[in-house]
Motif scaffolding. Structure first.
Motif, mmCIF file in Angstrom:
data_model
loop_
_atom_site.group_PDB
_atom_site.id
_atom_site.type_symbol
_atom_site.label_atom_id
_atom_site.label_comp_id
_atom_site.label_asym_id
_atom_site.label_seq_id
_atom_site.Cartn_x
_atom_site.Cartn_y
_atom_site.Cartn_z
ATOM 1 N N ARG A 109 0.851 -1.196 0.000
ATOM 2 C CA ARG A 109 0.000 0.000 0.000
ATOM 3 C C ARG A 109 0.879 1.236 0.000
ATOM 4 N NH1 ARG A 109 -4.099 1.947 4.873
ATOM 5 N NH2 ARG A 109 -5.446 0.313 4.044
ATOM 6 N N PRO A 155 1.866 4.816 0.788
ATOM 7 C CA PRO A 155 1.390 5.649 1.904
ATOM 8 C C PRO A 155 0.767 6.963 1.447
ATOM 9 C CG PRO A 155 3.764 5.815 1.707
ATOM 10 C CD PRO A 155 3.333 4.779 0.721
ATOM 11 N N HIS A 156 0.888 7.259 0.158
ATOM 12 C CA HIS A 156 0.342 8.510 -0.366
ATOM 13 C C HIS A 156 -1.167 8.376 -0.614
ATOM 14 C CE1 HIS A 156 -0.144 11.222 -4.157
ATOM 15 N NE2 HIS A 156 -0.336 11.964 -3.092
ATOM 16 N N ARG A 157 -1.527 7.547 -1.572
ATOM 17 C CA ARG A 157 -2.937 7.447 -1.965
ATOM 18 C C ARG A 157 -3.464 6.022 -1.879
ATOM 19 N NH1 ARG A 157 -6.575 11.728 -2.566
ATOM 20 N NH2 ARG A 157 -5.308 13.612 -2.658
ATOM 21 N N PHE A 158 -2.690 5.160 -1.188
ATOM 22 C CA PHE A 158 -3.173 3.820 -0.844
ATOM 23 C C PHE A 158 -3.325 2.873 -2.032
ATOM 24 C CE2 PHE A 158 -5.384 6.865 2.148
ATOM 25 C CZ PHE A 158 -4.337 6.876 3.058
ATOM 26 N N VAL A 159 -2.566 3.098 -3.060
ATOM 27 C CA VAL A 159 -2.582 2.169 -4.186
ATOM 28 C C VAL A 159 -1.749 0.932 -3.826
ATOM 29 C CG1 VAL A 159 -1.871 1.828 -6.592
ATOM 30 C CG2 VAL A 159 -2.859 4.019 -5.866
#
Lengths: 346, 346, 346
Positions: B52, B54-58
């Motif tokens: 994941r 940590p920026h946009r959970f991709v």
């Protein structure tokens, strides 16, 4: 309206493209968690009714229309296009006072049918002006619809931070890395947030460079996104090899609208419309262009946005402590403004 | 670690077979409810990172690798194999302190990649010794993987009570009813439970009797299972028509490992490895044998274990007041010991 | 019985048609949220047992039968048709006192197998008399089974308010609008509610008019529905062109039973049986007629009832403030009586 609503209720959302609604059919959509049946009266006026008979809760889109009225398939109650029951074939024919369905105000503009789901009186001023979409040759306008298994704010995030085009998309709309390091100019006003990027790239963006004097030469470009509540993003993008201003009058470019309507908290209706200012009469080019854009959404943005929805598992965005960066300035402002507006609706 | 965890966190679990992880691909698995992306660095070392961004959970497994680094597909953040962000292409390139993903310690041993998901410092002593699996000819080793829609403890129960082989499985591994009435010797130690059965049957178990002096004659047999936390069961089984000791040195038999890693509370990853001490160079026999074992799991154990999971509906085992019998001695000790260890982890 | 049960527990429900249960197979059905395995003993007597081994919770229908006993497929426990464990092949063979499964009392009558799921002593008087179904030529009896994704009370509603036939169904069973405006005579007694309609139509209902003197002439008709707890509706319908009484002796008509058993709160088993009093020996006509009835349920009633279940989203009917009309008199009385009976079961 219930204060716990997760959506901005008193606002205009797109319910359908004008062309999605033909002269005769009943269109069923869930919008903001509510079932809605949409159709055109015989004079072409679009109508939206609560899609639930108040008697036995049958969705009215399963019934049939007779003139401008809908007939419930189960026991034959009739409703007119204001939602009033006009006939009860049972017993003495008395129509109970509560026998009515909610009618949702609509406006048909800019190629879309807009719906007002809230309890407040509809405010026509809250329907933003996207007149440029429908001003010009029909073959310069493209429109498409997508359904995404993701919260609508994730779709807004995607368009408000255009740095993703260098990473997620293929070369056709890449800035060749030029946009990514830029910190956009962000402007916030009541109910709106805009962001603007300007840069040079060699060659210009592939969707434009064949219309420029030298397809291989350095090109000046701009893109501007204007979010307006609840979920509309007007995007203008253009390219020039001259020294004129970076605007659509002076550039090869296009005027777009991205607009999203929550279906539920985790699924969304997503529409995209685009008008270009070049090769405006070419129907074949127009069809190929909107098909390519649709493909980019479906094959590139869509899977990533849906994967994020899955990964977030329904949690509120900020509760997951995202690591925010300079490219998040615009989408984060939209999220905060939207939260404030939703909280303020009481 | 959250005290409410349902799993033993500070322990080594199998993440993959060594051969499941090739030189280039990103392998994605959910382990103990957490998404993990696993890959080999260019020198072959396996690496496991939180899946994941940590920026946009991709999920990072949707991205690509560049050398030993992973690149998020959405906005281009790069992470090295320690989970540190090494490049932020946005704005001035500042890397926020929080821009990192968790790296999970791994060990590659006995043909498996083992992962430590807990917050405590990894304890190498907690990785048990299964060296016999990889000691010998490659054609005497079989390995397989299965996914089961059942809680991992139901799979442990299945192997710790081998009386089911007389009822659930076909003749090939039947003891002809000889094992069922036996009460196994059960030994419990810190973090381990073993059970042992010894019996005679005529003829011997079909998987072994062609390798014995007289395939139709009475045969002495043994099977021993050794559970070690969190979810490993080493099983040795052998047959002899002589008077020697009942161990693998003196018998025709095999040394197996059953190991399970919870995916979620209701789904599991299940691996099985087996080394036989006969016909050790025969690749064709080896392939047929592991295929038959895999078939027995998938067609015989699997459907029953999954039906039990369905029937239990997520309830805790003891809360359903199971009627326990002599054959439950070993699995019940494992369940109780595991509960104690999980409760003790705080 | 738990006071929170949503069903009337001490009552006879249909578990299966007699013909659904052959001499050898194990039939598995979930009834009132409980898994049940049903089979015939060697003398043909139907038996119903709790479908869960008390040891490790394996559904017993996955096992096999030996004579009149069931054998659990996992560890070989045997149960007789009273639910008692008769053999434990493990250890010394001791059978724990708790090693038993619940046996549900059954009665086989009127072509159905009826089951008593409640904790009270079965009350034979609560099994209503539907003897006319099985009195007469076999080719005058049709039976069918349907599974619906809807709460059982929605199915009762459908039959207790027959005004829907003019709206939902095709011309074959239409009253040509004559029944809809009628207010039925409704009679409520302890545990039963009946409703009766009488009318004239020209021509008679198409399913009957070919058996009347003049297929195109005015016809007198009646229909009567008799609900009896928990979920049985006996329906008689007839047509005549004479001046005799409106009953099945004097009319061309049929004697039907609609009976519903909740599978879960949102899914139902629905059986329909019908005996006609005309063309009673014609097997081909009989097959075509029950096929047409089955088709009407599956294609016309079923989709509407399932759409209502979806739209109600599990909410209690009255909590949604339905607009009730004269045609709701009978179904609303049934709902209220059933609520009282369920509340009274304590």
């Amino acid at each position: 309206m219930p204060s716990e609503s997760v959506f901005l209720e008193n606002a205009w959302y797109v319910a359908a493209l004008s062309r999605e609604l033909n002269a005769t059919d009943l269109l069923h959509r869930t919008l903001l968690n509510k079932g809605v049946v949409i159709y055109r009266t015989q004079d072409g006026t679009p109508v939206a009714l609560q899609d639930r008979c108040p008697h036995r809760f049958v969705p009215l889109h399963l019934g049939r229309r007779d003139g401008d009225e809908l007939i419930c398939p189960y026991h034959g109650l009739r409703f007119d296009c204001t939602g009033a029951c006009t006939q009860n074939p049972h017993g003495g024919g008395h129509i109970p006072k509560a026998a009515k369905v909610r009618a949702y105000p609509l406006q048909e503009r800019y190629g879309f049918i807009w719906i007002w789901m809230g309890d407040a009186t509809p405010d026509a001023d809250l329907l933003h002006d996207y007149a440029p979409l429908v001003d010009g040759h029909e073959n310069a306008l493209g429109q498409t619809y997508m359904h995404l298994k993701a919260n609508y704010e994730l779709i807004i995030d995607n368009v408000m931070d255009l740095s993703h085009v260098d990473h997620l998309h293929s070369e056709i709309i890449s800035t060749r890395g030029q946009l990514t390091p830029l910190i956009p100019q962000v402007v916030e006003n009541a109910g709106s947030v805009s962001a603007r990027w300007e840069w040079r790239q060699t060659p210009g963006m592939l969707i434009f460079n064949n219309f420029l004097p030298d397809p291989q030469a350095e090109t000046r470009m701009f893109v501007q996104v204007n979010w307006a509540s609840p979920a509309n993003i007007q995007l203008s993008i253009g390219a020039t090899q001259g020294n004129g201003p970076l605007d659509l009058d002076a550039c090869i470019g296009q005027y777009d609208l991205h607009t999203v309507t929550p279906e539920t908290a985790t699924t969304s209706h997503y529409w995209f419309a685009t008008r270009r200012n070049h090769l405006v009469e070419d129907a074949e080019f127009n069809a190929a262009k909107i098909q390519a854009m649709h493909g980019a959404f479906v094959n590139e943005d869509g899977p990533i946005i849906e994967a994020v929805e899955q990964e977030m598992g329904g949690a509120e965005f900020f509760s997951l402590s995202p690591v925010l960066m300079s490219n998040d300035a615009a989408p984060v402002r939209v999220r905060r403004l939207l939260r404030q507006m939703i909280a303020a609706q009481g």
